[in-house]
Design a protein around this motif. Structure first.
Motif, PDB file in Angstrom:
ATOM      1  N   ALA A  36      24.661  35.015  26.841  1.00 41.18           N
ATOM      2  CA  ALA A  36      23.388  35.607  26.422  1.00 41.18           C
ATOM      3  C   ALA A  36      22.205  34.712  26.802  1.00 41.18           C
ATOM      4  CB  ALA A  36      23.408  35.858  24.914  1.00 41.18           C
ATOM      5  N   GLY A  38      22.032  32.586  29.355  1.00 40.34           N
ATOM      6  CA  GLY A  38      21.839  32.382  30.795  1.00 40.34           C
ATOM      7  C   GLY A  38      21.871  30.900  31.111  1.00 40.34           C
ATOM      8  N   ASP A  39      21.391  30.549  32.312  1.00 36.85           N
ATOM      9  CA  ASP A  39      21.518  29.178  32.809  1.00 36.85           C
ATOM     10  C   ASP A  39      20.920  28.155  31.846  1.00 36.85           C
ATOM     11  OD1 ASP A  39      22.729  30.082  35.120  1.00 36.85           O
ATOM     12  OD2 ASP A  39      20.828  30.278  36.191  1.00 36.85           O
ATOM     13  N   THR A  41      19.575  24.604  30.780  1.00 35.80           N
ATOM     14  CA  THR A  41      18.930  23.502  31.495  1.00 35.80           C
ATOM     15  C   THR A  41      18.816  22.241  30.653  1.00 35.80           C
ATOM     16  OG1 THR A  41      16.767  24.308  30.800  1.00 35.80           O
ATOM     17  CG2 THR A  41      17.562  25.051  32.940  1.00 35.80           C
ATOM     18  N   PHE A  42      19.038  22.348  29.347  1.00 34.01           N
ATOM     19  CA  PHE A  42      18.850  21.186  28.481  1.00 34.01           C
ATOM     20  C   PHE A  42      19.495  21.447  27.129  1.00 34.01           C
ATOM     21  CE2 PHE A  42      16.138  18.803  25.367  1.00 34.01           C
ATOM     22  CZ  PHE A  42      16.464  17.534  25.790  1.00 34.01           C
ATOM     23  N   ASP A  44      19.381  19.634  23.390  1.00 37.54           N
ATOM     24  CA  ASP A  44      18.728  18.626  22.556  1.00 37.54           C
ATOM     25  C   ASP A  44      19.629  18.376  21.344  1.00 37.54           C
ATOM     26  OD1 ASP A  44      16.715  16.928  21.867  1.00 37.54           O
ATOM     27  OD2 ASP A  44      15.162  18.466  21.729  1.00 37.54           O
ATOM     28  N   THR A  60      18.812  22.017  19.805  1.00 38.07           N
ATOM     29  CA  THR A  60      18.275  23.157  20.538  1.00 38.07           C
ATOM     30  C   THR A  60      18.994  23.254  21.870  1.00 38.07           C
ATOM     31  OG1 THR A  60      16.117  22.600  19.640  1.00 38.07           O
ATOM     32  CG2 THR A  60      16.139  24.205  21.419  1.00 38.07           C
ATOM     33  N   GLU A  62      18.394  24.905  25.537  1.00 39.39           N
ATOM     34  CA  GLU A  62      17.294  25.478  26.300  1.00 39.39           C
ATOM     35  C   GLU A  62      17.842  26.062  27.595  1.00 39.39           C
ATOM     36  OE1 GLU A  62      13.827  23.220  26.004  1.00 39.39           O
ATOM     37  OE2 GLU A  62      12.743  24.898  26.889  1.00 39.39           O
ATOM     38  N   SER A  63      17.517  27.328  27.848  1.00 33.66           N
ATOM     39  CA  SER A  63      17.889  27.951  29.120  1.00 33.66           C
ATOM     40  C   SER A  63      16.610  28.272  29.875  1.00 33.66           C
ATOM     41  CB  SER A  63      18.698  29.220  28.879  1.00 33.66           C
ATOM     42  OG  SER A  63      17.868  30.247  28.395  1.00 33.66           O
ATOM     43  N   VAL A  64      16.771  28.754  31.109  1.00 36.74           N
ATOM     44  CA  VAL A  64      15.590  29.126  31.890  1.00 36.74           C
ATOM     45  C   VAL A  64      14.747  30.115  31.093  1.00 36.74           C
ATOM     46  CG1 VAL A  64      14.790  30.174  34.030  1.00 36.74           C
ATOM     47  CG2 VAL A  64      16.812  28.721  34.060  1.00 36.74           C
ATOM     48  N   LYS A  65      15.437  30.997  30.360  1.00 32.28           N
ATOM     49  CA  LYS A  65      14.719  32.071  29.675  1.00 32.28           C
ATOM     50  C   LYS A  65      14.098  31.667  28.343  1.00 32.28           C
ATOM     51  CE  LYS A  65      18.205  34.875  30.006  1.00 32.28           C
ATOM     52  NZ  LYS A  65      19.103  36.003  29.751  1.00 32.28           N
ATOM     53  N   ALA A  66      14.803  30.853  27.555  1.00 30.74           N
ATOM     54  CA  ALA A  66      14.332  30.624  26.179  1.00 30.74           C
ATOM     55  C   ALA A  66      14.969  29.375  25.591  1.00 30.74           C
ATOM     56  CB  ALA A  66      14.688  31.826  25.310  1.00 30.74           C
ATOM     57  N   ALA A  67      14.366  28.886  24.513  1.00 31.51           N
ATOM     58  CA  ALA A  67      14.963  27.803  23.737  1.00 31.51           C
ATOM     59  C   ALA A  67      15.538  28.408  22.464  1.00 31.51           C
ATOM     60  CB  ALA A  67      13.914  26.755  23.400  1.00 31.51           C
ATOM     61  N   PRO A  89      23.891  19.877  31.814  1.00 27.69           N
ATOM     62  CA  PRO A  89      23.722  20.913  30.785  1.00 27.69           C
ATOM     63  C   PRO A  89      24.401  22.226  31.175  1.00 27.69           C
ATOM     64  CG  PRO A  89      21.644  20.528  31.966  1.00 27.69           C
ATOM     65  CD  PRO A  89      22.586  19.443  32.383  1.00 27.69           C
TER      66      PRO A  89
END
Lengths: 126, 362
Positions: A36, A38-39, A41-42, A44, A60, A62-67, A89
């Protein structure tokens, strides 16, 4: 269809928890959650030694789309975090139940574990 | 949210390719297929195919078409040659943006305009309301057209397998009309919203699925991927292109957005000219800047921009650049602030902004 391993416990917020032999538990997010998001990226993560109550935000993802917040499934103290996620990540997408474990927690009350969803119950929430 | 969501002619095509479909600007659109980062990288290294049929189209024709468009648009329309296109802003009297558009000159008295999906109905109503005494008609052709974007360094090679049009002769912001994968009357334009080379293809809605399938089939061996709106956004931000509702809006003028090059104050009067002239000579209270972060956390839209403890602006767009491998973004900040000392607070971590000049990726 996302994978829901039978030997893990789950929360309705899509974390998984595995009980370890030494009385700690390992926590990550489910295959459904990573798909859900997606990619990723981080990730936390909290410091070792920090304590949380069940339902507290412990980090947290974090994806390209949302945290998105990560919720602690059980009360306890962080005894280890997966520092490997700093450099990779995307493991969260590739190995949500293995390489992308997030925290290891010493349960305040080991009975809490039984309160969590089993694989069948979690599957029904999807 | 009373209107039902619209579907492009390619809806079933997206579902068959395993896309995740989400609501966007009143449409059910694919946000991703295989993954935003993989799709993004495919466009930079090989090619990607986007369904952008949600975009609107209008045709302007009549004896006064060029003069009418010069009255509406900030950029000069009368000097566009047939077969060429130009990027422009359409402004309100106060200099705020009605929309940003690409205007194609079909012939002396006929133009074709690409409109943002979320603004298409507003734009057409705006243009019709300003006809006045001009001898011109404004035709809504949104439903007639599908639109594909084929973008990336291998886009031309792939498209050449599907058309006999002399693609090499089409320079940037030029177009030809011809047959693509058996579909006639396609507008093939060397334009795009990714910062990579490529084409946008306007085609009759009924032919869309056939053409898209053909391009995927021809391009797959060369690394072509279908690309969703997720990567479309990260690609356009990496390229420094504005997105309506973010870097430009009814509240943010082209001058504030750093798009002064689209505003031709000397071409004669046009809607918004006085306000834009004033902004150009006197400056604006706020302006759009671009930044990167030396961190993994992304500063999302709406995140306050700090100078010391004072809030001096907010993030307009923020994403992760797969090419730079770090967060990038744009922000609206007070023009009086020192750009060297700006920061964002993301979940309790203060991160300094590294001011950048767009495009982030050349």
């Amino acid at each position: 269809m996302s994978q829901v391993p039978a030997d893990l416990r789950y929360t309705k917020d899509h974390e998984w928890i595995r009980q370890e032999a030494d009385g700690t538990a390992t926590v990550g997010i489910t295959d459904h959650a990573q798909a859900a998001l997606g990619d990723v990226t981080f990730v936390d993560l909290p410091k070792v030694g920090k304590s949380f109550n069940a339902g507290d935000v412990f980090g947290t993802v974090e994806s390209v789309k949302a945290a998105s917040d990560l919720y602690c499934p059980v009360a306890g103290e962080i005894v280890a975090i997966n520092t490997g996620l700093n450099d990779a990540p995307d493991l969260v997408n590739r190995e949500p139940y293995a390489g992308a474990w997030m925290i290891r927690i010493k349960l305040k009350n080991s009975a809490d574990f039984a309160q969590l969803l089993d694989a069948n119950a979690y599957q029904l929430t999807l | 949210m009373t209107e039902p969501l619209a579907r492009t002619p390619l809806f079933d095509f997206h579902v068959a390719l395993g896309a995740r479909v989400v609501p966007f600007a009143g449409w059910e659109m694919p946000v991703q297929y295989s993954g935003i980062i993989e799709e993004h990288v495919a466009v930079r290294k090989a090619a990607g195919l986007f369904d952008v049929s949600h975009m609107g189209e209008a045709r302007i024709r009549g004896r006064d078409a060029a003069a009418f468009l010069d009255h509406l648009m900030t950029n000069e329309m009368s000097s566009i040659k047939p077969g060429s296109a130009r990027y422009t802003i359409m402004c309100q009297p106060d200099g705020g943006c009605v929309d940003d558009l690409i205007v194609y000159r079909i012939s002396e008295n006929e133009f074709f305009i690409c409109l943002n999906a979320s603004n298409a109905a507003k734009d057409i109503a705006w243009m019709q309301s300003h006809i006045g005494t001009h001898q011109v008609e404004v035709l809504d052709e949104c439903k007639a057209w599908a639109q594909l974007a084929l973008q990336g360094p291998l886009a031309e090679k792939i498209l050449s397998l599907a058309t006999d049009l002399p693609l090499a002769s089409i320079k940037r912001f030029q177009f030809l009309i011809g047959t693509v994968a058996g579909a006639s009357e396609c507008i093939v334009s060397r334009t795009g919203y990714t910062g990579s080379a490529g084409f946008e293809i306007y085609l009759p809605a009924k032919q869309a699925t056939h053409v898209a399938q053909k391009l995927i089939e021809l391009g797959k061996p060369l690394g072509l991927l279908p690309v969703g709106l997720g990567a479309r956004d990260s690609l356009r931000l990496e390229a420094g292109y504005p997105l309506y509702g973010h870097e430009i809006s009814e509240k943010i003028s082209p001058i504030q957005a750093g798009l002064g090059w689209t505003v031709k104050l000397n071409k004669g009067d046009f809607i918004g000219r006085d306000a834009l002239q004033k902004q150009t000579s006197e400056g604006t209270a706020s302006k759009v800047i671009h930044f990167t972060l030396n961190d993994r956390r992304i500063a999302r839209q709406g995140t306050p921009i700090l100078s010391g403890d004072a809030v001096v602006g907010e993030v307009l767009s923020g994403t992760f650049s797969p090419i730079l491998n770090k967060p990038i973004g744009s922000a609206l900040v007070q023009s009086s602030t020192n750009p060297a000392n700006l920061a964002v607070d993301i979940r309790g971590t203060r991160i300094p902004l590294q001011i950048a000049v767009a495009p982030f990726v050349k």
